[in-house]
Write a protein that holds these residues in place. Structure first.
Motif, PDB file in Angstrom:
ATOM      1  N   ASP A 234       0.828  -1.212   0.000  1.00 36.26           N
ATOM      2  CA  ASP A 234       0.000   0.000   0.000  1.00 36.26           C
ATOM      3  C   ASP A 234       0.866   1.267   0.000  1.00 36.26           C
ATOM      4  O   ASP A 234       0.554   2.260  -0.656  1.00 36.26           O
ATOM      5  CB  ASP A 234      -0.906   0.004   1.227  1.00 36.26           C
ATOM      6  CG  ASP A 234      -1.961  -1.092   1.149  1.00 36.26           C
ATOM      7  OD1 ASP A 234      -2.213  -1.569   0.026  1.00 36.26           O
ATOM      8  OD2 ASP A 234      -2.498  -1.457   2.219  1.00 36.26           O
ATOM      9  N   GLU A 236       3.901   1.546  -1.246  1.00 34.96           N
ATOM     10  CA  GLU A 236       4.497   1.727  -2.575  1.00 34.96           C
ATOM     11  C   GLU A 236       3.512   2.411  -3.515  1.00 34.96           C
ATOM     12  O   GLU A 236       3.873   3.301  -4.297  1.00 34.96           O
ATOM     13  CB  GLU A 236       4.915   0.372  -3.129  1.00 34.96           C
ATOM     14  CG  GLU A 236       6.108  -0.247  -2.426  1.00 34.96           C
ATOM     15  CD  GLU A 236       6.438  -1.617  -2.957  1.00 34.96           C
ATOM     16  OE1 GLU A 236       5.704  -2.086  -3.865  1.00 34.96           O
ATOM     17  OE2 GLU A 236       7.415  -2.221  -2.487  1.00 34.96           O
ATOM     18  N   ALA A 237       2.263   1.970  -3.401  1.00 37.96           N
ATOM     19  CA  ALA A 237       1.247   2.626  -4.237  1.00 37.96           C
ATOM     20  C   ALA A 237       1.097   4.106  -3.848  1.00 37.96           C
ATOM     21  O   ALA A 237       0.974   4.983  -4.711  1.00 37.96           O
ATOM     22  CB  ALA A 237      -0.093   1.886  -4.101  1.00 37.96           C
ATOM     23  N   SER A 238       1.130   4.366  -2.528  1.00 34.09           N
ATOM     24  CA  SER A 238       1.026   5.763  -2.081  1.00 34.09           C
ATOM     25  C   SER A 238       2.222   6.585  -2.550  1.00 34.09           C
ATOM     26  O   SER A 238       2.089   7.753  -2.933  1.00 34.09           O
ATOM     27  CB  SER A 238       0.923   5.808  -0.553  1.00 34.09           C
ATOM     28  OG  SER A 238      -0.228   5.128  -0.121  1.00 34.09           O
ATOM     29  N   LEU A 240       3.981   6.060  -5.229  1.00 31.76           N
ATOM     30  CA  LEU A 240       3.821   6.323  -6.652  1.00 31.76           C
ATOM     31  C   LEU A 240       2.866   7.502  -6.873  1.00 31.76           C
ATOM     32  O   LEU A 240       3.126   8.386  -7.682  1.00 31.76           O
ATOM     33  CB  LEU A 240       3.300   5.059  -7.340  1.00 31.76           C
ATOM     34  CG  LEU A 240       3.087   5.174  -8.862  1.00 31.76           C
ATOM     35  CD1 LEU A 240       4.406   5.516  -9.553  1.00 31.76           C
ATOM     36  CD2 LEU A 240       2.509   3.876  -9.413  1.00 31.76           C
ATOM     37  N   ARG A 241       1.766   7.485  -6.088  1.00 27.99           N
ATOM     38  CA  ARG A 241       0.827   8.600  -6.216  1.00 27.99           C
ATOM     39  C   ARG A 241       1.491   9.914  -5.790  1.00 27.99           C
ATOM     40  O   ARG A 241       1.252  10.976  -6.368  1.00 27.99           O
ATOM     41  CB  ARG A 241      -0.409   8.319  -5.353  1.00 27.99           C
ATOM     42  CG  ARG A 241      -1.291   7.205  -5.916  1.00 27.99           C
ATOM     43  CD  ARG A 241      -2.656   7.209  -5.225  1.00 27.99           C
ATOM     44  NE  ARG A 241      -2.533   6.915  -3.794  1.00 27.99           N
ATOM     45  CZ  ARG A 241      -2.570   5.687  -3.274  1.00 27.99           C
ATOM     46  NH1 ARG A 241      -2.715   4.633  -4.078  1.00 27.99           N
ATOM     47  NH2 ARG A 241      -2.472   5.523  -1.974  1.00 27.99           N
ATOM     48  N   ALA A 242       2.365   9.835  -4.746  1.00 26.88           N
ATOM     49  CA  ALA A 242       3.055  11.047  -4.293  1.00 26.88           C
ATOM     50  C   ALA A 242       3.998  11.579  -5.368  1.00 26.88           C
ATOM     51  O   ALA A 242       4.119  12.808  -5.564  1.00 26.88           O
ATOM     52  CB  ALA A 242       3.837  10.767  -3.015  1.00 26.88           C
ATOM     53  N   GLU A 243       4.713  10.661  -6.074  1.00 25.86           N
ATOM     54  CA  GLU A 243       5.602  11.115  -7.141  1.00 25.86           C
ATOM     55  C   GLU A 243       4.834  11.818  -8.252  1.00 25.86           C
ATOM     56  O   GLU A 243       5.263  12.867  -8.775  1.00 25.86           O
ATOM     57  CB  GLU A 243       6.370   9.921  -7.701  1.00 25.86           C
ATOM     58  CG  GLU A 243       7.404   9.332  -6.738  1.00 25.86           C
ATOM     59  CD  GLU A 243       8.104   8.123  -7.323  1.00 25.86           C
ATOM     60  OE1 GLU A 243       7.773   7.758  -8.474  1.00 25.86           O
ATOM     61  OE2 GLU A 243       8.977   7.546  -6.636  1.00 25.86           O
ATOM     62  N   VAL A 244       3.681  11.213  -8.603  1.00 25.17           N
ATOM     63  CA  VAL A 244       2.856  11.844  -9.641  1.00 25.17           C
ATOM     64  C   VAL A 244       2.408  13.237  -9.183  1.00 25.17           C
ATOM     65  O   VAL A 244       2.431  14.212  -9.942  1.00 25.17           O
ATOM     66  CB  VAL A 244       1.645  10.940  -9.965  1.00 25.17           C
ATOM     67  CG1 VAL A 244       0.698  11.662 -10.927  1.00 25.17           C
ATOM     68  CG2 VAL A 244       2.112   9.628 -10.567  1.00 25.17           C
ATOM     69  N   LEU A 245       2.028  13.314  -7.895  1.00 31.46           N
ATOM     70  CA  LEU A 245       1.586  14.600  -7.367  1.00 31.46           C
ATOM     71  C   LEU A 245       2.733  15.619  -7.353  1.00 31.46           C
ATOM     72  O   LEU A 245       2.542  16.791  -7.685  1.00 31.46           O
ATOM     73  CB  LEU A 245       1.036  14.400  -5.950  1.00 31.46           C
ATOM     74  CG  LEU A 245       0.492  15.652  -5.257  1.00 31.46           C
ATOM     75  CD1 LEU A 245      -0.647  16.259  -6.066  1.00 31.46           C
ATOM     76  CD2 LEU A 245       0.025  15.324  -3.841  1.00 31.46           C
ATOM     77  N   GLU A 246       3.935  15.184  -6.979  1.00 31.73           N
ATOM     78  CA  GLU A 246       5.086  16.095  -6.969  1.00 31.73           C
ATOM     79  C   GLU A 246       5.390  16.610  -8.362  1.00 31.73           C
ATOM     80  O   GLU A 246       5.718  17.787  -8.545  1.00 31.73           O
ATOM     81  CB  GLU A 246       6.305  15.374  -6.400  1.00 31.73           C
ATOM     82  CG  GLU A 246       6.241  15.140  -4.902  1.00 31.73           C
ATOM     83  CD  GLU A 246       7.454  14.403  -4.387  1.00 31.73           C
ATOM     84  OE1 GLU A 246       8.320  14.068  -5.220  1.00 31.73           O
ATOM     85  OE2 GLU A 246       7.521  14.165  -3.167  1.00 31.73           O
ATOM     86  N   GLU A 247       5.307  15.729  -9.376  1.00 32.18           N
ATOM     87  CA  GLU A 247       5.539  16.178 -10.753  1.00 32.18           C
ATOM     88  C   GLU A 247       4.507  17.237 -11.160  1.00 32.18           C
ATOM     89  O   GLU A 247       4.844  18.228 -11.818  1.00 32.18           O
ATOM     90  CB  GLU A 247       5.491  14.982 -11.695  1.00 32.18           C
ATOM     91  CG  GLU A 247       6.651  14.011 -11.528  1.00 32.18           C
ATOM     92  CD  GLU A 247       6.547  12.821 -12.452  1.00 32.18           C
ATOM     93  OE1 GLU A 247       5.532  12.753 -13.197  1.00 32.18           O
ATOM     94  OE2 GLU A 247       7.460  11.976 -12.436  1.00 32.18           O
TER      95      GLU A 247
END
Length: 659
Positions: A234, A236-238, A240-247
């Motif tokens: 869970d 790791e999924a979070s 990944l979502r955080a990286e997308v949000l940072e971008e």
């Protein structure tokens, strides 16, 4: 064979059933210990930080007090330089430093609002600061009005005033009080730090329980490994979502940065355009004024040159017509001289020489100058009361004051409007005006229907260097010069204004009860009577053409002039010529001014009368002339005759002579 029945075995205790409860109990105990530790340490840290903050505030108060002392010193030093140099930039620096000192006092009042004793000190410091500001403003005002010697005298007087020592004593008392507070707060901070350390030591025993609990919780953690794996997925999924949000955030930040740069570039372009527009408006105003003046001068020169040329052609065969043309040329020359004097008064290059004047005639004579200066969008309306009382003022300085008020009114009416100049007789009863004696006064009102002023601006409107105009559009000296001139004339300036309701400035000037003098250029023309006796006159003038014309005129009047073209030769010529009846000297000359030269010559010839002639006084003012009369250039033969007779008959006087 006997039979023995077996004993029942003791029940087996399964401790694994209680491990969970034990872990939970230890966990709860650990949590409680952590909460206690954190809360106690946090409370101790807050108290320690508060004590350190109080220490920091004490340091800040002492630094502000020293900064206030340094700022006051720099302000008074700048005022001294301004009084000596009359440099407007130096005067503006003094004004800014003095206001900065007032702002530091405001910060000190905020920072010490919880200390009643220090608040009382600062109230006394504020009163002393205001008193000191009033003492220094008198020196700045006299210097701004061109009275350098009076400004220096007031500055030296202010340097010996009690307010200076009082401010120093109050600052020292404030710093000593804050040092005592700092010492007390330092002791409190040390005690709080020690208390925080003791609390941390007592609570450190809970660390042992935490270690024991950690061992038990390690076993429990092993059981949770499986669940943790799920949690890791869970996480790791979070992530990944955080990286997308940072971008996405980085992309949006870049867009905002680009937009900010574009806004800055647009703001810079707009500021440059506004500066160019202000410069264009300024040059347009200067162009209108100089264009109008050039037009008037060309018309007057056309009258002079044309009249003289026609007179030269007709002097032999038609002398009557030649004399008429000469009269027209003289009229044009007199008008040109009057315009030049108004320009000198506008540039503050004329001495203060009061005389009796009719206010209605004076204001009516300013119509052309006001029209040239204010432009087509401003309509000038005059309401001159019949039977207005005469006043005793310097005509050119009063015209300059009215022109200053008119220009301020024009700036307040950006889209045009009506400027009203009104005169009225006023009788002031006792107590009507605190600064004026009761009696008869003439009121000159200058009103506009412009934007008006707020109460904050009205409180500071007469301060030297204070202006609400943008940088480059005003020095802040116009109204302070009006205030100083009216005060020197024993009058007062009143101002009434409100935002959106326009402004009315009233000049109250004392009534003159004597007779109005008839100006020489307005007196009926009559032949100049030659004095057969004549007088011996030493004429000092460094311009060869003016010297020649003056000498020829004096000879024509029947006098015996002695020409001196250099000031340094005057003493030798005076010694060689014997007794003289009059010393006639120019004011502005190379090497030595007229007042300086005359102060030397009158010791050599104490019985000689003195007459100054000038078209530009430079740095000299009324006091520099020593009470001797002044004749303004250019002058007519009739004016020179009257000036010589008046100077010789009355000896030193203060009565100005109009040409």
């Amino acid at each position: 064979m006997s039979y023995v029945s077996p004993l029942p075995s003791a029940p087996r205790v399964d401790f694994r059933r209680y491990l969970g409860w034990l872990a939970a109990a230890l966990g709860m105990l650990s949590v409680i210990a952590i909460i206690l530790l954190v809360s106690n340490v946090s409370a101790a840290n807050r108290q320690r930080d508060a004590a350190l903050a109080e220490q920091q505030r004490s340091f800040g108060v002492m630094l502000q007090a020293r900064s206030l002392e340094s700022t006051l010193t720099k302000a008074e030093a700048a005022l001294g330089r301004y009084v000596l140099s009359s440099d407007i930039d130096v005067g503006r620096f003094y004004y800014q430093e003095w206001r900065r000192a007032g702002a530091i006092i405001d910060r000190l009042e905020r920072d010490t609002r919880e200390d009643p004793a220090q608040q009382a000190m600062l109230r006394r410091l504020r009163l002393t600061y205001d008193e000191r500001g009033r003492e220094l403003s008198q020196s700045a005002l006299r210097t701004a009005y061109g009275q350098g010697m009076n400004g220096i005298g007031l500055y030296h007087q202010a340097a010996r005033a009690e307010s200076l020592q009082q401010m120093a004593d109050l600052l020292n008392d404030l710093i000593a009080s804050e040092r005592r507070n700092l010492s007390s707060r330092s002791r409190d901070a040390t005690e709080l730090v020690n208390s925080s350390n003791r609390i941390a030591s007592r609570l450190s025993m809970f660390g042992i329980l935490l270690i024991l609990g950690a061992g038990l919780l390690a076993w429990l953690t092993a059981r949770a490994v499986g669940q943790r794996r799920l949690a890791d997925r869970d996480m790791e999924a979070s992530a990944l979502r955080a990286e997308v949000l940072e971008e996405a955030v980085a992309l949006r930040t870049a867009e905002l940065s680009d937009a900010n740069e574009r806004l800055r570039a647009e703001a810079a372009e707009r500021a440059a355009a506004e500066a160019q527009l202000r410069q264009a408006h300024k040059m347009e105003a200067v162009g209108k004024l100089t264009g109008g003046i050039a037009h008037d001068f060309n018309n007057m020169l056309a009258v002079v040159t044309g009249g003289l040329e026609l007179a030269r052609r007709r002097i032999h065969n038609r002398p009557t017509e030649a004399m008429q043309q000469i009269d027209k040329a003289m009229e044009g020359a007199v008008r040109a001289a009057a315009l030049t004097r108004r320009l000198l008064a506008f540039s503050r290059a004329e001495p203060l020489m009061p005389a009796a004047h009719d206010p209605a005639a004076l204001i009516a004579g300013m119509t052309d100058l006001l029209d040239r200066s204010l432009g087509e969008q401003i309509r000038v309306h005059t309401d001159l009361a019949p039977g207005a009382w005469p006043i005793w003022v310097d005509r050119l300085q009063l015209e300059n004051a009215i022109l200053n008020l008119a220009v301020n009114a024009r700036d307040a009416m950006e889209r045009g409007g009506i400027l009203t100049i009104r005169t009225a007789n006023r009788l002031l009863s006792p107590g009507h005006q605190a600064d004026l004696d009761p009696g008869d006064y003439l009121a000159i009102e200058v009103s506009d229907d412009g934007c008006g002023m707020s109460a904050e601006v009205l409180d500071r409107v007469f301060e030297p260097f204070f202006t609400t105009k943008p940088v480059g559009l005003g020095t802040g000296l116009g109204l302070s010069q009006v205030f100083g001139f009216v005060g020197q004339s024993s009058g007062k300036v009143l101002i009434a204004s409100a935002p959106g309701r326009g402004t009315t400035v009233t000049l109250l000037l004392p009534r003159y009860t004597g007779l109005l003098a008839v100006p020489a250029d307005a007196a009926p023309a009559r032949p100049v009577e030659i004095d057969a006796t004549g007088r011996t006159i030493l004429v000092i003038e460094d311009d060869a053409r003016v010297l020649s014309a003056t000498v020829d005129t004096l000879i024509e009047l029947g006098h015996r002039p002695i020409a001196c073209n250099r000031p340094e030769r005057a003493a030798d010529l005076l010694a060689a010529s014997g007794p003289v009846d009059l010393i006639l000297s120019d004011v502005v000359m190379a090497g030595m001014s007229g007042p300086e030269l005359v102060s030397m010559l009158v010791r050599q010839a104490p019985d000689a009368a003195v007459l100054f002639v000038t078209g530009f006084t430079g740095e000299a003012d009324e006091a520099d002339f020593g009470g001797y009369p002044v004749l303004r250039k250019p002058f007519s033969m009739r004016a020179l005759e009257l000036a010589v007779d008046s100077a010789c008959d009355q000896r030193p006087g203060v009565t100005p002579i109009a040409a």
